[in-house]
Design an enzyme around this catalytic site. Structure first.
Site, PDB file in Angstrom:
ATOM      1  CE1 TYR A 475      -3.151  -3.049   0.798  1.00 46.20           C
ATOM      2  CE2 TYR A 475      -1.936  -3.266   2.859  1.00 46.20           C
ATOM      3  CZ  TYR A 475      -2.839  -3.769   1.937  1.00 46.20           C
ATOM      4  OH  TYR A 475      -3.436  -4.989   2.165  1.00 46.20           O
ATOM      5  CG  HIS A 476       3.966   1.592   1.520  1.00 45.57           C
ATOM      6  ND1 HIS A 476       4.872   0.807   2.234  1.00 45.57           N
ATOM      7  CD2 HIS A 476       2.946   1.864   2.378  1.00 45.57           C
ATOM      8  CE1 HIS A 476       4.414   0.615   3.456  1.00 45.57           C
ATOM      9  NE2 HIS A 476       3.254   1.237   3.569  1.00 45.57           N
ATOM     10  N   PRO A 477       2.389   3.062  -2.987  1.00 43.13           N
ATOM     11  CG  PRO A 477       0.411   3.717  -4.047  1.00 43.13           C
ATOM     12  CD  PRO A 477       0.915   2.926  -2.878  1.00 43.13           C
TER      13      PRO A 477
END
Length: 553
Positions: A475-477
């Site tokens: 969940y870290h684009p």
């Protein structure tokens, strides 16, 4: 009636909330904050473990489906993003992590060709981290204790988490009491962005205190269509409200785009800023040809090691039936119990290949069988323990592109997780290390069997196939509209977060970073919002004195 503001902030996530609030409180500016999602007021959003009730389907999340990933045997997987005021800070697992000093010193070196007096080294960004942070245990050169973001030790620690910490120590890794302190390496307990059983999101920390301030206008369910550029200057924003009516708000000063690494490049391209060839293909007039918009997508890939327990350990079924009622009553009456936990408490940073090198793998110990929603039916739900292994400095790069010129269409996203062979090999080694952890020490005594990767074939080929099947986003684009030096043709922003070729337009979210930090990205996103406000208000100053920290080992 024409609406005029001093500034417009597009996106009420981690960075946008901080930037908007600081422009109001420290600059006295009139600010419009546009958020496409919902209100952050909901009991499940507030409580630390509420994420597990929401992650697999909720109006508070937007689910980006990747294009088929050919290197993952054609898999399509999800990238959930917050669809709520506070963004990810209102729906995430609340881990407080900054990365390591070398992350920011690297940014500083990359930006030296366009610094314009804006340093990005560790000493500089540390001032912002400390200003944001209100830590309940730590107060020193690395930590602040009076900032609006409430950072706390886990309110409840499960026995499984303690066994994990002990088992990793038996593998030769040191115990650390602060992953954001002197050294990142080791095993220990995370700190979280909550306090006494309530989430401390960017919405609660920064926007809630200004709810009666007339200088801040917050509009929810406001889906931005485009930024309007006139004579090379960003002058207004067009958005649709929940009923579908279109509005245009004008800004006399800087417009700040902070919609996250998947939507920020989409909005830039819809506004005529991006790769000319791609814009032309969708019939969008190119105002500024910036080929780096949407390129260089980086995300932290995560692969689980999953085991079945030989007893009733962990959090299985603690959120349903009579156990849920018991835990709820325990929290209401005595203020303790599992509701004070985000669902996991312990983690580690290790390098499975070279123990003396900077950590390459971050781990989370989750005291349940934990899978992403596209894999939920793979295993029976039972008592178990999952260790998720996350590659913190991946080499793989993906992209974000327009699906069409229709703002309602979601972008095409291709993250290319584990596409680079070095990423795959390091993930395989991390899986081997933590599979051994599950089967050894105090934790191993409680494990019946490892079901993924199951063995007995633990060859590189077999482990790589397991990784291809189970890899997911952490969940870290990041990095899809990145800062860069003047001579960098793929740089979208300068070192002051200004969009190149457009006046009065800045980007302030994780899409702006030149490279991803080693660890969770919420704290860096909030730092970017704080930094952006300083740039706009003319308050940016070099660090008064260097804050040194031992390089990661």
């Amino acid at each position: 009636m024409r609406e005029e503001f001093d500034h417009i902030v597009i996106g009420g996530g981690a960075s946008g909330c901080v930037a908007a609030a600081r422009l109001v409180t420290d600059g006295g500016r009139r600010v419009l904050l546009l958020e496409a999602g919902h209100s952050h007021h909901h009991p499940l959003l507030d409580m630390p473990p509420g994420i597990f009730k929401l992650i697999n389907g909720s109006k508070y999340m937007t689910y980006h489906h990747t294009v088929p990933q050919q290197h993952l045997n054609g898999r399509v997987h999800d990238i959930p993003q917050g669809n709520v005021l506070g963004g990810g800070t209102s729906v995430n697992a609340q881990v407080y992590m900054r990365g390591r000093p070398s992350d920011y010193d690297e940014w500083d070196q990359l930006l030296r060709g366009s610094n314009d007096g804006a340093a990005w080294d560790w000493a500089t960004v540390l001032q912002h981290f400390r200003r944001i942070e209100g830590n309940n245990r730590l107060s020193n050169d690395f930590h602040g204790n009076d900032g609006p973001l409430l950072v706390s030790d886990p309110g409840h620690v499960d026995d499984v988490s303690r066994w994990f910490v002990q088992s990793v120590q038996l593998k030769g890794e040191p115990f650390t009491n602060d992953f954001n302190g002197v050294t990142q390496r080791g095993v220990g307990f995370y700190q979280f962005m909550n306090r006494k059983g309530k989430r401390s999101s960017a919405a609660y920390a920064y926007i809630e205190p200004l709810k009666d301030d007339p200088r801040l206008t917050v509009r929810l369910r406001a889906a931005v269509q485009r930024i309007n550029i006139e004579n090379g200057r960003a002058v207004s924003v067009t958005y649709r409200d929940a009923a579908g009516a279109e509005h245009t708000a004008h800004s006399s000063g800087d417009i700040v785009l902070s919609s996250g690494a998947l939507v920020t490049p989409k909005l830039l391209m819809l506004s005529g800023i991006g790769p000319a060839e791609q814009l032309d293909s969708h019939g969008i007039r190119t105002l500024v040809d910036l080929p780096g918009v949407g390129r260089n997508l980086i995300d932290h890939p995560e692969v689980p090691v999953i085991s079945v327990a030989n007893g009733p350990y962990g959090y299985f079924r603690q959120g349903v039936g009579w156990r849920m009622l018991k835990n709820g009553l325990n929290f209401k009456l005595f203020g303790n119990g599992p509701i004070l936990s985000a669902g996991f408490e312990a983690g580690a940073f290790i390098n499975p290949v070279d123990r003396d090198a900077p950590p390459s793998i971050q781990a989370f110990c989750v005291p349940i069988v934990y899978l992403d929603r596209d894999l939920l039916k793979v295993f029976d739900d039972t008592y178990g323990v999952t260790i998720t292994t996350v590659l913190v400095k991946p080499k793989s790069r993906g992209y974000v592109e327009l699906r069409s010129a229709n703002p309602a269409d979601m972008p095409l996203v291709s993250p290319h997780l584990l596409q680079h062979p070095d990423d795959m090999q390091m993930m395989v080694e991390g899986q081997r290390f933590f599979r051994d952890v599950l089967l050894s020490g105090p934790l191993g005594k409680r494990i019946e069997k490892v079901i993924a990767p199951p063995g007995p074939d633990l060859s590189d080929a077999a482990m790589a196939e397991h990784c291809r099947r189970f890899v997911k986003t952490n969940y870290h684009p990041a990095s899809t509209a990145r800062m860069g030096a003047d001579g960098d043709p793929m740089a979208v922003l300068d070192a002051r977060l200004r969009v190149r070729g457009v006046d009065n337009l800045r980007v302030s979210d994780m899409s702006a970073v030149p490279n991803i930090n080693a660890g969770n990205t919420t704290a860096p996103a909030m730092m970017l919002g704080d930094r952006c406000a300083d740039f706009i208000l003319g308050l940016d100053r070099p660090a008064a004195a260097p804050m040194h920290r031992e390089e990661m080992q």
